[in-house]
Design an enzyme around this catalytic site. Structure first.
Site, mmCIF file in Angstrom:
data_model
loop_
_atom_site.group_PDB
_atom_site.id
_atom_site.type_symbol
_atom_site.label_atom_id
_atom_site.label_comp_id
_atom_site.label_asym_id
_atom_site.label_seq_id
_atom_site.Cartn_x
_atom_site.Cartn_y
_atom_site.Cartn_z
ATOM 1 N N ASN A 148 0.776 -1.244 0.000
ATOM 2 C CA ASN A 148 0.000 0.000 0.000
ATOM 3 C C ASN A 148 0.804 1.288 0.000
ATOM 4 O O ASN A 148 0.207 2.362 0.056
ATOM 5 C CB ASN A 148 -0.971 0.057 1.190
ATOM 6 C CG ASN A 148 -2.236 -0.673 0.911
ATOM 7 O OD1 ASN A 148 -2.745 -0.612 -0.196
ATOM 8 N ND2 ASN A 148 -2.742 -1.374 1.888
ATOM 9 N N ASP A 149 2.108 1.228 -0.016
ATOM 10 C CA ASP A 149 2.859 2.481 0.028
ATOM 11 C C ASP A 149 4.194 2.342 -0.697
ATOM 12 O O ASP A 149 5.242 2.706 -0.167
ATOM 13 C CB ASP A 149 3.072 2.905 1.482
ATOM 14 C CG ASP A 149 3.441 4.372 1.628
ATOM 15 O OD1 ASP A 149 3.264 5.132 0.654
ATOM 16 O OD2 ASP A 149 3.918 4.757 2.708
#
Length: 184
Positions: free
Chosen positions: A119-120
């Site tokens: 997610n990042d």
């Protein structure tokens, strides 16, 4: 992500990285179903040369405040962001092997029965390890990572850089392919 990060040495003199989180400042989205810091919970499951390695974790009290900590291996190199700042535009022939290794790392994360979504994935969270005279990408900062089964209830885009977010993430939805978008 609200963490303080330190370079430390263990008793044998080996360099490590300490990440310290003040518990009261953490969002409920940061915890696993077992009320464990999600980043620790996920890193405990991983064993891949292209992912930062968890060396230890726990809780402590500092000046009357409760903190979680995690200790990881120290990556001898620089983030892709620092490299971009230093060199500017990168040669495609240097980038392609890095991207291939990142995609293989995502494939590893998604190979679990309950796939893990980082997610990042940003240039700030991909380090280039220069220890073996070769650029080996190492994925770091699993603060926003979660298992796909929890993605509809526990995903928050508050910590994410909008320049690397997949379109669905702007609607507080994350999918395994969201990481592929970020790598691209």
């Amino acid at each position: 992500d609200g963490a303080e990060i330190y370079r430390i040495k263990d008793k044998s003199g080996r360099l490590l990285r300490l990440k310290l989180f003040q518990v009261k400042s953490l969002s409920p989205f940061r915890f696993s179903a077992d009320k464990e810091l999600n980043e620790i919970h996920i890193l405990q499951q991983l064993n891949n040369d292209n992912i930062i390695k968890l060396e230890g974790s726990g809780e402590t009290i500092i000046n009357g405040e409760r903190y979680f900590f995690l200790v990881t291996n120290f990556v001898s190199g620089e983030s892709c962001l620092d490299r971009l700042k230093r060199q500017g535009r990168l040669n495609p022939y240097a980038v392609i092997p890095i991207i291939i290794e990142l995609l293989e790392t995502i494939e590893y994360l998604q190979s679990f029965d309950d796939p893990i979504i980082h997610n990042d994935i940003t240039p700030e969270n991909v380090y280039l390890n220069y220890q073996d005279k070769k650029e080996i990408p190492v994925l770091t900062n699993f603060s926003s990572a979660l298992h796909f089964s929890r993605s509809t209830k526990y995903f928050s885009n508050q910590l994410l850089n909008p320049l690397y977010m997949a379109p669905e993430q702007f609607n507080n939805l994350t999918l395994p392919q969201s990481d592929l978008f970020s790598v691209g």
